[in-house]
Design an enzyme around this catalytic site. Structure first.
Site, short mmCIF file in Angstrom:
data_model
loop_
_atom_site.label_atom_id
_atom_site.label_comp_id
_atom_site.label_asym_id
_atom_site.label_seq_id
_atom_site.Cartn_x
_atom_site.Cartn_y
_atom_site.Cartn_z
CE LYS A 196 -4.01 1.13 -0.22
NZ LYS A 196 -5.60 1.34 -1.27
CB SER A 394 -7.87 0.90 -3.53
OG SER A 394 -7.45 1.29 -1.66
#
Length: 595
Positions: A196, A394
């Site tokens: 991430k 996401s």
């Protein structure tokens, strides 16, 4: 004194008269603009032996904006009419069946849209060619994106003095840590996910090893698809194409001709002469052409166009842009607006299936969860199929994972299953740079949690980390339930890692590769429909309804883009810091811009 009052009175009268005159002139100008703009809604007559002129010099949104000022070059707006992907695909399909359209003239385009959007248009052009009609492409400058599109043409021409870009893909990331250090700002990061990397620009000066691994992987996947597509249509070995780009063997137009990437070096007048010949137009006359944006209003119809009176409908719900709370608009996803659209489609007895068109890099994890809930409820009552655009990553994947089936393009950017939060510590900025200090009282130990004038305590960081961990656990559980996988497996391919559509298919994150029409066909099949209408949600607001809400912001954005050029992305990244401070985020590391 008398003279003073006389001057004051004269000034006031002058101001009033000037204001009235300006108001009247303004109304007149506005009426003239509206009259000019709305004239574009009139039916367009297409002459026999015409060509459809296709040129994209602005990004292609999901839907054509409802803006009567488009194309007039006012208020810093683009002079070119903006046409949405929905109308681009519909018009190319319509032209295929229009006897008056003999072919397509694919003119120089910048192709500033994402690769999946380009893929949709390219596939529509390939379908158009099945009719036996021609496509001719010409440009003075071929970017790699436009060349990928143009490679399907029967003939590809470049200006003899033009520019041909063919050197491979690259992905660059702007890192802001050095600037933040100079300002005395520390980005306090709370995240879940090894990959991430949305937070990396704020805490590092270069890519982490994990981020470099994922970027290398998905850029390689995108490039392989790019070369494969060109190789198939230009009949050039893919390894040869790689070698041409890797060694930059094409530096001048004659090089592109030598390696068979183009079919000829021509000036525009020579291309126009060929178009005249192909459409049986006398060389002394002008080419009969209709712009693709104008063709929307032509009298031509599509053989497959839904002229049925059937009551059964398939609803297409558009979710495009960053995800946040509120209503949203054509360029952003508001949890309230999209949720309402899903509820409306779900509760309409005539709507038998729903297609959710997702084109989003993510955003607020809370807003994503609100939309996910509505998708799940829709899934429980009728078929819902997701069609992925350039991005569905996401938060964009979060809102998609509960659907019956997910369709993505090979070059869709998806995955990025992870959560993060950023809280700035600006103590050094305030104290050392500005000489500002703070003091106060509080009634509880954590009453000022989130205060940016000091660093987090270990206890506060633990609280925030637990919240982010819980968000990630919810995310992976929703994906596991929706994809019928174990949560452990989703965690192993999650960790914030970005995948292309091709990679996501192998991992089980999507069900098939295809476009929005494929998704609609799947929805019809699941609902056992053969006769139906398409309805679009959310309903687009009229331009004048949006005028006071977002018009000034749109003008500001366009002016900034014009002034800053490529640096606009840096501006957006800096501005994005404030967005990320508000709540945990489920968003991509950054927008993928392949050069």
């Amino acid at each position: 004194m008398k003279q003073f009052f006389k001057y004051v009175l004269a000034t006031v009268v002058g101001i009033v008269i000037s204001s009235v005159l300006l108001f009247i002139v303004g109304i007149g100008i506005l009426m003239a603009i509206v009259a000019s703009a709305t004239s574009g809604d009139k039916t367009v007559e297409v002459a026999s032996n015409s060509v459809l002129h296709v040129s994209f010099k602005a990004p292609i949104p999901e839907r054509t904006p409802n803006n009567p000022f488009a194309g007039l070059g006012l208020f810093g707006m683009d002079e070119n009419k903006v046409i949405g992907l929905n109308d681009v695909l519909a018009n190319i399909k319509k032209a295929r069946n229009d006897d008056k359209i003999k072919g397509i003239y694919l003119d120089e385009s910048y192709m500033m849209s994402g690769q999946a959007t380009t893929e949709e248009v390219r596939n529509a052009l390939l379908d158009f060619k099945k009719s036996g009609k021609f496509i001719i492409a010409y440009s003075e400058i071929y970017t790699q994106g436009f060349y990928y599109l143009a490679s399907v043409a029967d003939k590809v021409y470049i200006n003899p003095k033009g520019i041909f870009e063919f050197s491979g893909f690259s992905q660059n990331v702007t890192f802001l840590k050095g600037a933040l250090d100079k300002l005395g700002i520390e980005a306090q990061i709370i995240k879940v996910g090894t990959y991430k990397s949305a937070v990396e620009p704020f805490i590092l000066n270069k890519m982490s090893d994990a981020n470099r691994e994922q970027v290398t992987s998905y850029v390689g996947s995108l490039y392989d698809h790019f070369l494969t597509g060109i190789a198939a249509k230009r009949k050039i070995d893919k390894d040869s194409l790689f070698n041409i780009a890797n060694n930059m063997l094409v530096q001048y137009p004659e090089d592109a001709l030598k390696y068979k990437l183009v079919d000829g070096l021509k000036y525009k007048d020579e291309v126009l002469d060929e178009l005249k010949q192909r459409t049986s137009i006398d060389k002394k006359d002008n080419v009969k052409a209709v712009e693709i944006a104008d063709y929307t209003n032509s009298t031509a119809t599509n053989d497959e166009e839904e002229t049925t009176s059937a009551k059964d409908r398939i609803a297409v719900v558009y979710a495009s842009g960053e995800i946040a709370g509120g209503e949203g608009d054509d360029n952003s996803i508001g949890s309230e607006g999209v949720s309402r659209a899903l509820r409306k489609a779900r509760n309409d007895k005539n709507v038998k299936a729903v297609v959710l068109r997702v084109n989003s890099p993510g955003g607020s994890s809370l807003a994503s969860d609100v939309i996910w809930r509505e998708v799940k409820l829709t899934h429980d009552s009728k078929p819902i199929i997701v069609s992925m655009g350039d991005y569905a990553a996401s938060g964009g994947y979060y809102i998609a994972c509960a659907a019956d089936s997910i369709v993505a393009q090979p070059n869709t950017i998806t995955g990025s299953i992870g959560i993060f939060a950023i809280l700035p510590n600006m103590q050094k900025l305030f104290n050392d740079k500005l000489g500002i200090t703070f003091d106060g009282v509080k009634t509880g130990r954590y009453a000022d949690l989130g205060e940016t004038s000091r660093p987090l305590t270990p206890e506060e960081r633990a609280i925030l980390q637990n919240q982010v961990n819980r968000g990630y656990d919810d995310f992976t559980k929703h994906v596991a339930d929706g994809r019928k996988k174990s949560q452990e497996y989703i965690n192993s391919i999650g960790q914030g890692r970005v995948w292309t559509g091709t990679q996501a298919l192998k991992l089980g994150l999507v069900d098939r590769l295809g476009n929005i029409n494929d998704a609609i066909n799947i929805a019809a099949k699941k609902a056992k429909l053969s006769d139906y209408k398409i309805v679009n949600y959310p309903e687009q607001k009229s331009f004048f309804n949006k005028f006071g809400q977002g018009f000034s912001a749109e003008v500001k954005t366009r002016m900034l883009k014009s002034e800053l050029g490529d640096n606009y992305q840096v501006y957006e990244q800096v501005k994005g810091i404030t967005k990320m401070m508000r709540a945990p985020q489920a968003r991509m590391p950054y927008l993928v811009e392949i050069r």
